[in-house]
Design an enzyme around this catalytic site. Structure first.
Site, PDB file in Angstrom:
ATOM      1  N   PHE A  27     -55.920 -16.665 -18.988  1.00 15.26           N
ATOM      2  CA  PHE A  27     -54.106 -17.128 -19.478  1.00 15.26           C
ATOM      3  C   PHE A  27     -53.186 -16.378 -19.408  1.00 15.26           C
ATOM      4  O   PHE A  27     -52.638 -16.999 -18.586  1.00 15.26           O
ATOM      5  CB  PHE A  27     -54.457 -16.660 -21.291  1.00 15.26           C
ATOM      6  CG  PHE A  27     -55.536 -17.581 -21.897  1.00 15.26           C
ATOM      7  CD1 PHE A  27     -54.732 -18.703 -21.904  1.00 15.26           C
ATOM      8  CD2 PHE A  27     -56.435 -17.052 -22.204  1.00 15.26           C
ATOM      9  CE1 PHE A  27     -56.131 -19.497 -22.654  1.00 15.26           C
ATOM     10  CE2 PHE A  27     -57.053 -16.470 -22.712  1.00 15.26           C
ATOM     11  CZ  PHE A  27     -56.931 -19.029 -23.417  1.00 15.26           C
ATOM     12  N   GLY A  55     -37.382 -19.971 -13.254  1.00 19.97           N
ATOM     13  CA  GLY A  55     -36.224 -19.761 -12.400  1.00 19.97           C
ATOM     14  C   GLY A  55     -35.049 -18.091 -12.092  1.00 19.97           C
ATOM     15  O   GLY A  55     -34.524 -17.695 -10.493  1.00 19.97           O
ATOM     16  N   TRP A  87     -25.140 -21.946 -12.036  1.00 20.92           N
ATOM     17  CA  TRP A  87     -25.504 -22.082 -13.248  1.00 20.92           C
ATOM     18  C   TRP A  87     -25.031 -19.931 -13.672  1.00 20.92           C
ATOM     19  O   TRP A  87     -25.572 -19.433 -12.633  1.00 20.92           O
ATOM     20  CB  TRP A  87     -26.782 -22.127 -13.774  1.00 20.92           C
ATOM     21  CG  TRP A  87     -27.888 -21.874 -15.109  1.00 20.92           C
ATOM     22  CD1 TRP A  87     -28.882 -21.196 -14.903  1.00 20.92           C
ATOM     23  CD2 TRP A  87     -27.136 -22.774 -16.072  1.00 20.92           C
ATOM     24  NE1 TRP A  87     -28.798 -21.211 -15.953  1.00 20.92           N
ATOM     25  CE2 TRP A  87     -28.323 -22.152 -17.112  1.00 20.92           C
ATOM     26  CE3 TRP A  87     -26.695 -23.674 -16.173  1.00 20.92           C
ATOM     27  CZ2 TRP A  87     -28.693 -22.044 -18.183  1.00 20.92           C
ATOM     28  CZ3 TRP A  87     -26.678 -24.225 -17.763  1.00 20.92           C
ATOM     29  CH2 TRP A  87     -27.525 -23.814 -18.434  1.00 20.92           C
ATOM     30  N   GLU A 161     -32.339 -25.680  -8.746  1.00 20.55           N
ATOM     31  CA  GLU A 161     -31.594 -27.669  -9.409  1.00 20.55           C
ATOM     32  C   GLU A 161     -32.176 -28.702  -7.935  1.00 20.55           C
ATOM     33  O   GLU A 161     -32.352 -29.999  -8.483  1.00 20.55           O
ATOM     34  CB  GLU A 161     -29.996 -27.601  -9.636  1.00 20.55           C
ATOM     35  CG  GLU A 161     -29.672 -26.487 -11.006  1.00 20.55           C
ATOM     36  CD  GLU A 161     -28.224 -26.871 -10.969  1.00 20.55           C
ATOM     37  OE1 GLU A 161     -27.614 -27.881 -10.450  1.00 20.55           O
ATOM     38  OE2 GLU A 161     -27.985 -26.115 -11.886  1.00 20.55           O
ATOM     39  N   SER A 182     -36.980 -23.720  -9.745  1.00 20.02           N
ATOM     40  CA  SER A 182     -37.340 -23.388 -11.028  1.00 20.02           C
ATOM     41  C   SER A 182     -38.205 -24.499 -11.188  1.00 20.02           C
ATOM     42  O   SER A 182     -37.927 -25.947 -11.445  1.00 20.02           O
ATOM     43  CB  SER A 182     -36.085 -23.634 -12.362  1.00 20.02           C
ATOM     44  OG  SER A 182     -36.173 -24.163 -13.509  1.00 20.02           O
ATOM     45  N   HIS A 187     -36.807 -30.159 -15.067  1.00 23.99           N
ATOM     46  CA  HIS A 187     -36.872 -29.896 -13.840  1.00 23.99           C
ATOM     47  C   HIS A 187     -37.428 -30.919 -13.261  1.00 23.99           C
ATOM     48  O   HIS A 187     -37.931 -31.905 -13.577  1.00 23.99           O
ATOM     49  CB  HIS A 187     -36.821 -28.410 -13.419  1.00 23.99           C
ATOM     50  CG  HIS A 187     -35.912 -27.809 -13.962  1.00 23.99           C
ATOM     51  ND1 HIS A 187     -34.986 -26.650 -12.572  1.00 23.99           N
ATOM     52  CD2 HIS A 187     -34.972 -28.272 -14.495  1.00 23.99           C
ATOM     53  CE1 HIS A 187     -33.926 -26.318 -13.245  1.00 23.99           C
ATOM     54  NE2 HIS A 187     -33.591 -27.330 -14.556  1.00 23.99           N
ATOM     55  N   ARG A 218     -50.582  -3.287  -6.624  1.00 23.76           N
ATOM     56  CA  ARG A 218     -51.876  -4.659  -6.640  1.00 23.76           C
ATOM     57  C   ARG A 218     -51.704  -5.639  -6.511  1.00 23.76           C
ATOM     58  O   ARG A 218     -50.457  -6.245  -6.394  1.00 23.76           O
ATOM     59  CB  ARG A 218     -52.532  -4.423  -8.316  1.00 23.76           C
ATOM     60  CG  ARG A 218     -53.212  -5.449  -8.266  1.00 23.76           C
ATOM     61  CD  ARG A 218     -53.902  -5.132  -9.663  1.00 23.76           C
ATOM     62  NE  ARG A 218     -54.960  -4.108  -9.900  1.00 23.76           N
ATOM     63  CZ  ARG A 218     -55.362  -3.604 -11.194  1.00 23.76           C
ATOM     64  NH1 ARG A 218     -55.099  -4.259 -11.965  1.00 23.76           N
ATOM     65  NH2 ARG A 218     -55.255  -2.688 -11.308  1.00 23.76           N
ATOM     66  N   ASN A 246     -41.569  -7.654 -14.933  1.00 26.61           N
ATOM     67  CA  ASN A 246     -42.798  -8.689 -15.295  1.00 26.61           C
ATOM     68  C   ASN A 246     -41.726  -9.458 -15.271  1.00 26.61           C
ATOM     69  O   ASN A 246     -41.473  -9.953 -16.459  1.00 26.61           O
ATOM     70  CB  ASN A 246     -43.271  -8.135 -16.809  1.00 26.61           C
ATOM     71  CG  ASN A 246     -44.666  -8.628 -16.698  1.00 26.61           C
ATOM     72  OD1 ASN A 246     -44.428  -9.101 -15.941  1.00 26.61           O
ATOM     73  ND2 ASN A 246     -46.179  -8.400 -17.954  1.00 26.61           N
TER      74      ASN A 246
HETATM   75  C1  LIG Z   1     -28.806 -23.131 -10.505  1.00 24.06           C
HETATM   76  C2  LIG Z   1     -29.723 -22.804 -10.813  1.00 24.06           C
HETATM   77  N1  LIG Z   1     -30.090 -21.450 -10.854  1.00 24.06           N
HETATM   78  C3  LIG Z   1     -31.115 -21.253 -11.852  1.00 24.06           C
HETATM   79  C4  LIG Z   1     -31.690 -21.502 -12.978  1.00 24.06           C
HETATM   80  C5  LIG Z   1     -32.795 -21.138 -13.364  1.00 24.06           C
HETATM   81  O1  LIG Z   1     -33.816 -21.902 -14.238  1.00 24.06           O
HETATM   82  P1  LIG Z   1     -34.375 -21.007 -15.568  1.00 24.06           P
HETATM   83  O2  LIG Z   1     -33.811 -22.315 -17.013  1.00 24.06           O
HETATM   84  O3  LIG Z   1     -36.099 -21.421 -14.732  1.00 24.06           O
HETATM   85  O4  LIG Z   1     -34.861 -19.872 -15.797  1.00 24.06           O
HETATM   86  C6  LIG Z   1     -31.291 -22.513 -13.557  1.00 24.06           C
HETATM   87  C7  LIG Z   1     -31.525 -23.926 -14.432  1.00 24.06           C
HETATM   88  O5  LIG Z   1     -31.567 -24.814 -14.258  1.00 24.06           O
HETATM   89  C8  LIG Z   1     -30.997 -22.980 -12.354  1.00 24.06           C
HETATM   90  O6  LIG Z   1     -29.753 -24.314 -12.620  1.00 24.06           O
END
Ligand SMILES: Cc1ncc(COP(=O)(O)O)c(C=O)c1O
Length: 389
Positions: A27, A55, A87, A161, A182, A187, A218, A246
């Site tokens: 897993f 993302g 974002w 995006e 992401s 998405h 590793r 992590n």
């Molecule tokens: C421009 C941008 N960066 C980063 C992210 C973060 O991605 P995640 O939701 O996978 O953490 C997003 C999320 O949609 C985003 O629109």
């Protein structure tokens, strides 16, 4: 809900993946993640792809890697040029690593950074530009790339995006020294949670790989430039070289990613077919400013800005959409400068931030996803047509 914001892109193949992974009994990150990474680098034409848990973690790990490069590492206090719309987790790692942000306004039509203002933001401390292609629409990546080359800056591409978008036949997410993607729900491909870091630079790749898993050695090849293996195997198995995280993805996410990547072209085709309907209805109407395509968009969603010359307020449109069961939301996160969290940032604005504020106050988007949305988009048009008069 007649027209929800998002929808699942999975089918029976993805359902079967759950059973396959369950049967195998492994897993945590393993063979499937590796296979997904190889398929990803092949698909988007980038030598190194590294899957991570989201993302946002891709942004954090990727930025962190630039701080540990042997030559020209980023340093605390360095300046970075950013767009005013993106974002929140585009910006957080920059704050967490002590960078100073220089915010530029965006264009009202593309919603992307106004690249004509780059020179205004440049100082002797500038070290990086963050490129964000908003909601599938490529930003001025060629201009940003040549600006960075000319001034010896890193180009960091947050492409979370815009998977599948291209500019001059080159995939968005591969213009930067490092690019992030992401694979969150809704998405262009979905692995539930997930992200990818893409780079052409082997050192950055190895740094990011170590940072993904505890700053461990590793999985880093023996001939890597980021450390020299010593002879004592006992200690070598647990050797830590970087203050990492992590950020490992689950094996299930890797396996889902393999299935989703096989379908990505057809998923994008359907999004683009929907976009043609949207553009044909809204494109010529002066009441609405829709996202102007630069290059080839992967159409994450359909954005509407109520023309600032109109006296109509957004609340009027929103009331009508609610009644018609059409879901909507703010464009990405709106203008980042308008959020409370900005108080924790070291930043300056460069020039007036006009358009990002208009987008914040007069913009919204409705969903696009790989299903035929003709009926939904037509109803959306009718509802707005009568609400915005
Ligand atoms: C421009 C941008 N960066 C980063 C992210 C973060 O991605 P995640 O939701 O996978 O953490 C997003 C999320 O949609 C985003 O629109």
């Amino acid at each position: 809900m007649f027209y929800p914001l998002s929808s699942n892109s999975w089918d029976k193949e993805e359902a079967e993946v759950f059973q396959q992974v369950l049967k195998k009994g492994r897993f945590t990150m393993g063979e499937n993640v590796k296979k997904f990474e190889s398929a990803f680098s092949l698909k988007f034409g980038v030598p190194y792809a590294l899957m991570v848990s989201s993302g946002s973690m891709a942004n954090l790990v990727a930025l962190s890697a630039l701080f540990y490069k042997k030559e020209h590492p980023l340093e605390r206090g360095d300046e970075v040029i950013v767009p005013s719309i993106s974002w929140a987790t585009t910006y957080y790692p920059l704050q967490q690593f002590g960078l100073k942000l220089k915010f530029l306004d965006v264009e009202l039509d593309t919603l992307n950074i106004d690249a004509t203002r780059l020179e205004d933001a440049l100082t002797s401390k500038t070290r990086m530009v963050v490129a964000v292609s908003i909601l599938g629409n490529p930003c001025a990546l060629n201009t940003l790339r040549s600006f960075c080359n000319q001034h010896k800056l890193y180009l960091f591409e947050d492409n979370c995006e815009s998977m599948g978008a291209t500019l001059d036949s080159k995939a968005c997410g591969t213009f930067g020294d490092i690019g992030t993607f992401s694979t969150f729900f809704s998405h262009h491909i979905s692995t539930m949670e997930g992200g990818v870091i893409a780079t052409e630079d082997e050192e950055i790749y190895h740094l990011a790989k170590s940072l993904r898993a505890h700053g461990w050695t590793r999985d880093i090849p023996l001939d890597s430039s980021i450390y020299k293996k010593e002879n004592d195997d006992f200690y070598e198995s647990y050797r830590f070289i970087l203050p990492g995280y992590n950020a490992r993805p689950l094996e299930l996410s890797g396996a889902l990613g393999i299935e989703q990547l096989k379908k990505v072209d057809s998923l994008l085709d359907i999004r683009r077919q929907n976009a043609r309907i949207f553009v044909s209805l809204f494109g010529e109407d002066e009441r609405f400013i829709i996202q102007k395509e630069n290059g080839i968009s992967s159409w994450f969603s359909f954005t509407i800005l109520l023309n600032p010359n109109l006296s109509v307020e957004r609340s009027q449109a929103i009331r009508a959409l609610r009644q018609a069961e059409i879901e909507f939301r703010i464009i990405t996160g709106g203008c980042f400068l308008r959020h409370d969290v900005i108080r924790y940032f070291d930043y300056e604005t460069v020039g007036d931030i006009v358009n990002a504020n208009i987008i914040h106050d007069r913009g919204f988007f409705v969903g696009n996803y790989p299903k035929d949305l003709r009926l939904q988009i037509e109803k959306f048009w009718k509802v707005l047509d009568s609400a915005v008069r």
